[in-house]
Design a protein around this motif. Structure first.
Motif, PDB file in Angstrom:
ATOM      1  N   GLY A 132      44.165  40.740  28.737  1.00 39.65           N
ATOM      2  CA  GLY A 132      43.987  40.375  27.336  1.00 39.65           C
ATOM      3  C   GLY A 132      44.323  41.466  26.339  1.00 39.65           C
ATOM      4  O   GLY A 132      44.150  41.288  25.126  1.00 39.65           O
ATOM      5  N   ASN A 133      44.830  42.604  26.817  1.00 40.27           N
ATOM      6  CA  ASN A 133      45.214  43.686  25.903  1.00 40.27           C
ATOM      7  C   ASN A 133      46.558  43.381  25.247  1.00 40.27           C
ATOM      8  O   ASN A 133      47.329  42.543  25.710  1.00 40.27           O
ATOM      9  CB  ASN A 133      45.305  45.016  26.652  1.00 40.27           C
ATOM     10  CG  ASN A 133      43.939  45.492  27.122  1.00 40.27           C
ATOM     11  OD1 ASN A 133      42.944  45.278  26.441  1.00 40.27           O
ATOM     12  ND2 ASN A 133      43.893  46.113  28.283  1.00 40.27           N
ATOM     13  N   ILE A 134      46.849  44.137  24.175  1.00 40.88           N
ATOM     14  CA  ILE A 134      48.134  44.014  23.486  1.00 40.88           C
ATOM     15  C   ILE A 134      49.179  44.835  24.235  1.00 40.88           C
ATOM     16  O   ILE A 134      48.870  45.855  24.855  1.00 40.88           O
ATOM     17  CB  ILE A 134      47.999  44.505  22.032  1.00 40.88           C
ATOM     18  CG1 ILE A 134      47.047  43.581  21.260  1.00 40.88           C
ATOM     19  CG2 ILE A 134      49.344  44.561  21.315  1.00 40.88           C
ATOM     20  CD1 ILE A 134      46.651  44.100  19.897  1.00 40.88           C
ATOM     21  N   GLY A 135      50.429  44.405  24.194  1.00 44.47           N
ATOM     22  CA  GLY A 135      51.517  45.153  24.805  1.00 44.47           C
ATOM     23  C   GLY A 135      52.863  44.627  24.355  1.00 44.47           C
ATOM     24  O   GLY A 135      52.955  43.537  23.774  1.00 44.47           O
ATOM     25  N   GLU A 136      53.918  45.405  24.624  1.00 41.21           N
ATOM     26  CA  GLU A 136      55.283  45.022  24.233  1.00 41.21           C
ATOM     27  C   GLU A 136      56.225  45.178  25.420  1.00 41.21           C
ATOM     28  O   GLU A 136      56.036  46.066  26.259  1.00 41.21           O
ATOM     29  CB  GLU A 136      55.776  45.903  23.081  1.00 41.21           C
ATOM     30  CG  GLU A 136      54.938  45.810  21.821  1.00 41.21           C
ATOM     31  CD  GLU A 136      55.451  46.753  20.741  1.00 41.21           C
ATOM     32  OE1 GLU A 136      55.608  46.305  19.609  1.00 41.21           O
ATOM     33  OE2 GLU A 136      55.690  47.941  21.050  1.00 41.21           O
ATOM     34  N   LYS A 162      48.681  38.449  25.237  1.00 40.78           N
ATOM     35  CA  LYS A 162      48.995  39.051  23.944  1.00 40.78           C
ATOM     36  C   LYS A 162      50.233  39.938  24.015  1.00 40.78           C
ATOM     37  O   LYS A 162      50.445  40.795  23.166  1.00 40.78           O
ATOM     38  CB  LYS A 162      47.799  39.872  23.455  1.00 40.78           C
ATOM     39  CG  LYS A 162      46.552  39.035  23.192  1.00 40.78           C
ATOM     40  CD  LYS A 162      45.399  39.910  22.730  1.00 40.78           C
ATOM     41  CE  LYS A 162      44.136  39.082  22.516  1.00 40.78           C
ATOM     42  NZ  LYS A 162      42.991  39.942  22.129  1.00 40.78           N
ATOM     43  N   ARG A 163      51.035  39.733  25.046  1.00 39.83           N
ATOM     44  CA  ARG A 163      52.248  40.535  25.179  1.00 39.83           C
ATOM     45  C   ARG A 163      53.329  40.016  24.241  1.00 39.83           C
ATOM     46  O   ARG A 163      53.564  38.806  24.143  1.00 39.83           O
ATOM     47  CB  ARG A 163      52.757  40.486  26.622  1.00 39.83           C
ATOM     48  CG  ARG A 163      53.960  41.402  26.877  1.00 39.83           C
ATOM     49  CD  ARG A 163      54.441  41.323  28.316  1.00 39.83           C
ATOM     50  NE  ARG A 163      54.985  40.010  28.633  1.00 39.83           N
ATOM     51  CZ  ARG A 163      54.522  39.222  29.586  1.00 39.83           C
ATOM     52  NH1 ARG A 163      53.490  39.591  30.320  1.00 39.83           N
ATOM     53  NH2 ARG A 163      55.068  38.030  29.822  1.00 39.83           N
ATOM     54  N   LEU A 164      53.987  40.928  23.572  1.00 42.30           N
ATOM     55  CA  LEU A 164      55.107  40.580  22.697  1.00 42.30           C
ATOM     56  C   LEU A 164      56.394  40.831  23.468  1.00 42.30           C
ATOM     57  O   LEU A 164      56.745  41.974  23.772  1.00 42.30           O
ATOM     58  CB  LEU A 164      55.068  41.447  21.428  1.00 42.30           C
ATOM     59  CG  LEU A 164      56.151  41.172  20.381  1.00 42.30           C
ATOM     60  CD1 LEU A 164      56.123  39.713  19.926  1.00 42.30           C
ATOM     61  CD2 LEU A 164      55.978  42.099  19.175  1.00 42.30           C
ATOM     62  N   ASP A 165      57.093  39.754  23.834  1.00 41.05           N
ATOM     63  CA  ASP A 165      58.345  39.852  24.581  1.00 41.05           C
ATOM     64  C   ASP A 165      59.526  39.784  23.616  1.00 41.05           C
ATOM     65  O   ASP A 165      59.751  38.750  22.979  1.00 41.05           O
ATOM     66  CB  ASP A 165      58.455  38.720  25.605  1.00 41.05           C
ATOM     67  CG  ASP A 165      57.506  38.899  26.771  1.00 41.05           C
ATOM     68  OD1 ASP A 165      57.457  40.010  27.316  1.00 41.05           O
ATOM     69  OD2 ASP A 165      56.810  37.927  27.134  1.00 41.05           O
ATOM     70  N   TYR A 166      60.261  40.883  23.520  1.00 40.06           N
ATOM     71  CA  TYR A 166      61.439  40.911  22.656  1.00 40.06           C
ATOM     72  C   TYR A 166      62.649  40.328  23.390  1.00 40.06           C
ATOM     73  O   TYR A 166      62.698  40.288  24.622  1.00 40.06           O
ATOM     74  CB  TYR A 166      61.757  42.354  22.235  1.00 40.06           C
ATOM     75  CG  TYR A 166      60.684  42.982  21.380  1.00 40.06           C
ATOM     76  CD1 TYR A 166      60.554  42.661  20.032  1.00 40.06           C
ATOM     77  CD2 TYR A 166      59.796  43.902  21.924  1.00 40.06           C
ATOM     78  CE1 TYR A 166      59.570  43.233  19.251  1.00 40.06           C
ATOM     79  CE2 TYR A 166      58.809  44.488  21.155  1.00 40.06           C
ATOM     80  CZ  TYR A 166      58.693  44.154  19.815  1.00 40.06           C
ATOM     81  OH  TYR A 166      57.718  44.721  19.048  1.00 40.06           O
ATOM     82  N   LYS A 186      44.508  50.464  22.121  1.00 41.01           N
ATOM     83  CA  LYS A 186      44.486  49.084  22.615  1.00 41.01           C
ATOM     84  C   LYS A 186      44.707  48.087  21.499  1.00 41.01           C
ATOM     85  O   LYS A 186      45.350  47.058  21.666  1.00 41.01           O
ATOM     86  CB  LYS A 186      43.150  48.799  23.312  1.00 41.01           C
ATOM     87  CG  LYS A 186      43.111  49.259  24.763  1.00 41.01           C
ATOM     88  CD  LYS A 186      41.819  48.839  25.424  1.00 41.01           C
ATOM     89  CE  LYS A 186      41.798  49.293  26.880  1.00 41.01           C
ATOM     90  NZ  LYS A 186      40.530  48.924  27.541  1.00 41.01           N
ATOM     91  N   ASN A 187      44.152  48.394  20.352  1.00 41.40           N
ATOM     92  CA  ASN A 187      44.259  47.465  19.224  1.00 41.40           C
ATOM     93  C   ASN A 187      45.445  47.782  18.327  1.00 41.40           C
ATOM     94  O   ASN A 187      45.599  47.178  17.270  1.00 41.40           O
ATOM     95  CB  ASN A 187      42.959  47.483  18.414  1.00 41.40           C
ATOM     96  CG  ASN A 187      41.786  46.982  19.226  1.00 41.40           C
ATOM     97  OD1 ASN A 187      41.945  46.052  20.009  1.00 41.40           O
ATOM     98  ND2 ASN A 187      40.629  47.599  19.064  1.00 41.40           N
ATOM     99  N   ALA A 188      46.243  48.747  18.717  1.00 39.11           N
ATOM    100  CA  ALA A 188      47.449  49.065  17.943  1.00 39.11           C
ATOM    101  C   ALA A 188      48.610  48.251  18.508  1.00 39.11           C
ATOM    102  O   ALA A 188      48.753  47.074  18.215  1.00 39.11           O
ATOM    103  CB  ALA A 188      47.717  50.564  17.989  1.00 39.11           C
ATOM    104  N   ARG A 189      49.398  48.856  19.416  1.00 40.64           N
ATOM    105  CA  ARG A 189      50.541  48.121  19.980  1.00 40.64           C
ATOM    106  C   ARG A 189      50.529  48.131  21.506  1.00 40.64           C
ATOM    107  O   ARG A 189      51.393  47.553  22.144  1.00 40.64           O
ATOM    108  CB  ARG A 189      51.842  48.729  19.444  1.00 40.64           C
ATOM    109  CG  ARG A 189      51.941  48.637  17.917  1.00 40.64           C
ATOM    110  CD  ARG A 189      53.087  49.449  17.378  1.00 40.64           C
ATOM    111  NE  ARG A 189      54.367  48.832  17.654  1.00 40.64           N
ATOM    112  CZ  ARG A 189      55.547  49.372  17.307  1.00 40.64           C
ATOM    113  NH1 ARG A 189      55.561  50.531  16.672  1.00 40.64           N
ATOM    114  NH2 ARG A 189      56.662  48.754  17.582  1.00 40.64           N
ATOM    115  N   GLY A 190      49.564  48.834  22.091  1.00 41.84           N
ATOM    116  CA  GLY A 190      49.450  48.847  23.539  1.00 41.84           C
ATOM    117  C   GLY A 190      50.594  49.588  24.208  1.00 41.84           C
ATOM    118  O   GLY A 190      51.282  50.406  23.604  1.00 41.84           O
TER     119      GLY A 190
END
Length: 710
Positions: free
Chosen positions: A517-521, A386-390, A487-491
């Protein structure tokens, strides 16, 4: 691709076996029945089912399918890729319980060895399997009698080297499970681990002091990768160096100047002076304080550039290490000590069964399979990423990059979100910390100087509103726990201020966020002044210059290409180093065979081979005086003592030759051939010197002065 197809076949075969685990009804078994089944079962799948159930009962964690697959793959002799944060610690304990004989579980540092041992000890205790963790103050003989040992890679190799020089116990080399195996075998491939032998060779420190004094007289030229191969010597340049090739050398004009300074006859008769000069320019041009080493407690501590961690007790070759000590005005430590060294590549090949895990195996599978002859497997992720890679942010200069970082944290950052800023070195970490401090932005700093507080810093790094600045030491074996309410915001927000030279390190850094499985950027800030751009060849550089005049959109693709090129180059270097180290090991085996040959003989062998008539008479006279029994005992002791002593000098010479072979610019095949030729020649010289020393020592021995070995 072929590898993807092969990997699917391997996964399918392993998954077929893991499905059988479910058929064993172990949930209703008592603890005693579980223990009995573990001890008596010859079926590995049944054993795995038992271990899985025991882990659940003791740790309240039920290993999932992918962890079972990874454990089975390791048991079957594979190196496995498992995504970061998916429970490699649990996989290691299950694998160790499946394997027979002793098992060494290798971590990247002492902290992780103790942590994993503490967490997993109850599981071993359940099955009455002896386990301990390694550290400096342990009784090593007792430690290595355990069936399972958790240890850092460096502490393990130093224990082996010390026991080699002075055997105290039988060092077990059965099974080894290496966590972050690519870091140990690839990123650390060129690192030498050395211990003092108690034997001495004199390094003239004055040569280094003289070399340091003449440094300002020389003019230096840094040549990038794109110009190095076709570089033509320029007038007025005395020394050329390249960070890409890790090479520094004197030009013809430079050699002429040195001849004038020292006098031609004096200089060419003093090879040690030349070695000191060459080591001094390497120390000053290729090694940087805060990047390659730090000065702490008035001594040099090497830094591993792959993970930013201190390499306690590790040394470079004696000349280069001495040159760095002279450069930094700290006490010289190797001027008299003759050291015994070994690389991870050679050491871990000694194990009967070597396996390992990492989150970044795919890009290195060819090298691991070719050099170490161990198959690799890519285990799928259990948790969806669930990582958001910019996209990379591109800046013209480093200063622009740092200014934007300050601006972002002051005006655009969600103050609730924890931020991890990863830098390329201690120097950069300190600089960023100061910049943020000057902008009234509070942060915590983790680098080689503050690593004693690593646990505390990492424990706080996931708290809302916390900014942590770190070198890439945070890139392996570290789990940043995120506040439940974010955890459920933006990590965790990860900002990396460089693209590293190896893409595997980029991937390791990315893996610090969005774990399990956590969220992250994640975002990388890249400036056109970053070190990686020095590694482009001429064609790439021309294309790059044209590109930045129009758009920065495709620079990321170019960076990927540079990293691929660097990986190919590093692979070649590691491969040739492995081959040369293997030649050294063959030389050692050859000498051991010769030692055994000599020990099958008696003093009559020396009498037959002694060429000096006076020495021969003295040997025979002592033989008559001592008698056959005492003469034989003395002869055997001399064989062991003198071979041990002379081998250390031979090994030191061969390490020096290997280091300086790079300056001959020979093709790979010719380097190996030349090194083998020199090795064979040096062994012949070694044997001749050894026999003469045995003759002389026996001839001059006094019955009341003999110091017996052993």
């Amino acid at each position: 691709m072929l590898y993807e197809f092969i990997n699917k076949i391997r996964l399918k075969n392993i998954y077929r076996q893991i499905k059988k685990v479910e058929k064993y009804n172990v949930e209703n078994m008592s603890n005693e029945d579980l223990k009995q089944a573990y001890k008596e079962s010859q079926n590995i799948i049944c054993k795995l089912a038992v271990v899985q159930e025991a882990v659940y009962r003791i740790l309240k964690i039920r290993p999932y399918k992918e962890q079972l697959m990874c454990a089975y793959a390791l048991y079957k002799g594979h190196i496995a890729e498992m995504p970061t944060g998916e429970g490699k610690t649990l996989v290691a304990v299950m694998t160790a319980l499946l394997l027979k004989d002793t098992v060494h579980i290798v971590t990247v540092n002492d902290y992780l060895a103790k942590r994993d041992y503490t967490l997993m000890k109850p599981v071993y205790d359940f099955f009455d399997v002896t386990v301990d963790y390694n550290c400096k103050n342990k009784n090593k003989q007792n430690l290595y009698s355990n069936q399972v040992i958790y240890t850092s890679s460096s502490e393990l190799i130093f224990d082996y080297l010390r026991n080699e020089l002075k055997p105290v116990f039988q060092f077990p080399l059965n099974n080894v499970i290496i966590d972050e195996i690519d870091f140990v075998l690839l990123d650390n491939a060129l690192s030498k681990f050395s211990i003092a032998t108690g034997k001495y060779e004199n390094i003239n420190v004055e040569n280094f002091k003289i070399a340091k004094e003449i440094m300002p007289m020389l003019k230096y030229k840094k040549v990038s990768k794109r110009s190095f191969i076709n570089y033509s010597e320029e007038k007025g340049v005395h020394c050329v160096y390249s960070n890409y090739y890790g090479t520094a050398y004197f030009t013809d004009e430079g050699m002429n100047l040195i001849e004038k300074i020292f006098g031609k006859n004096v200089f060419y008769k003093n090879i040690n002076l030349y070695k000191a000069l060459l080591a001094t320019i390497e120390a000053n041009l290729l090694f940087e304080n805060g990047r390659d080493y730090i000065v702490k407690d008035n001594k040099i501590i090497l830094i591993n550039r792959a993970n930013g961690r201190k390499m306690i007790d590790s040394k470079l070759d004696s000349y280069l290490h001495t040159a760095i000590e002279i450069k930094e005005n700290v006490p010289v430590t190797l001027k008299n000590s003759l050291n015994y060294s070994m690389s991870y590549q050679v050491f871990f090949k000694k194990y009967k069964n070597m396996v390992g895990m990492s989150g970044t195996i795919y890009s290195a599978y060819k090298e691991l399979e070719e050099i170490y002859k161990v198959p690799t497997i890519i285990v799928p992720s259990h948790n969806k990423n669930k990582r958001l890679d910019y996209a990379d942010l591109i800046f013209n200069t480093k200063e622009e990059k740092y200014e934007y970082l300050s601006y972002y944290l002051k005006y655009k950052w969600d103050k609730e979100q924890p931020v991890l800023i990863v830098t390329g070195s201690d120097l950069e970490a300190n600089k960023v910390y100061e910049i943020l401090e000057n902008n009234n932005i509070k942060s915590n700093l983790l680098n080689s100087y503050t690593d004693d507080f690593e646990n505390e810093i990492i424990n706080n790094a996931g708290i809302r509103g916390t900014i942590t600045i770190s070198t890439n030491m945070v890139g392996r074996g570290t789990d940043i726990k995120i506040d439940n309410n974010i955890k459920n915001a933006r990590g965790l927000k990860l900002i990396c201020l460089n693209r590293f030279l190896d893409k595997r390190i980029d991937d390791q850094v990315r893996g610090r966020t969005a774990r399990q499985g956590n969220i992250g950027e994640c975002v990388f800030y890249v400036s056109l002044e970053d070190e990686i751009f020095d590694y482009m060849n001429s064609h790439e550089y021309r294309k790059f210059i044209k590109l930045i005049k129009t758009t920065k959109r495709n620079i990321t693709e170019m960076l990927d290409k540079i990293q691929e090129d660097i990986n190919v180059r590093n692979y070649k270097i590691r491969k040739i180093n492995f081959i040369l180290d293997f030649v050294l090991e063959q030389q050692k085996l050859s000498i051991e065979a010769w030692r055994n040959h000599l020990k099958e003989k008696d003093i009559s062998f020396i009498l037959e081979h002694a060429k000096d008539k006076t020495i021969k008479k003295m040997v025979y006279k002592n033989y008559l005086t001592f008698g056959k029994e005492l003469s034989t005992k003395l002869y055997l002791n001399l064989v062991d003592y003198i071979i041990d002593e002379q081998y250390l000098f031979l090994r030191s010479d061969m390490e020096d030759i290997k280091h300086y072979l790079q300056y001959y610019n020979l093709p790979e095949k010719d380097v190996v051939t030349e090194y083998e030729r020199i090795c064979n020649k040096q062994v012949d010289i070694f044997k001749s010197i050894t026999l003469k020393l045995i003759e002389n020592h026996f001839a001059t021995a006094k019955i009341d002065k003999i110091m017996w070995k052993g």
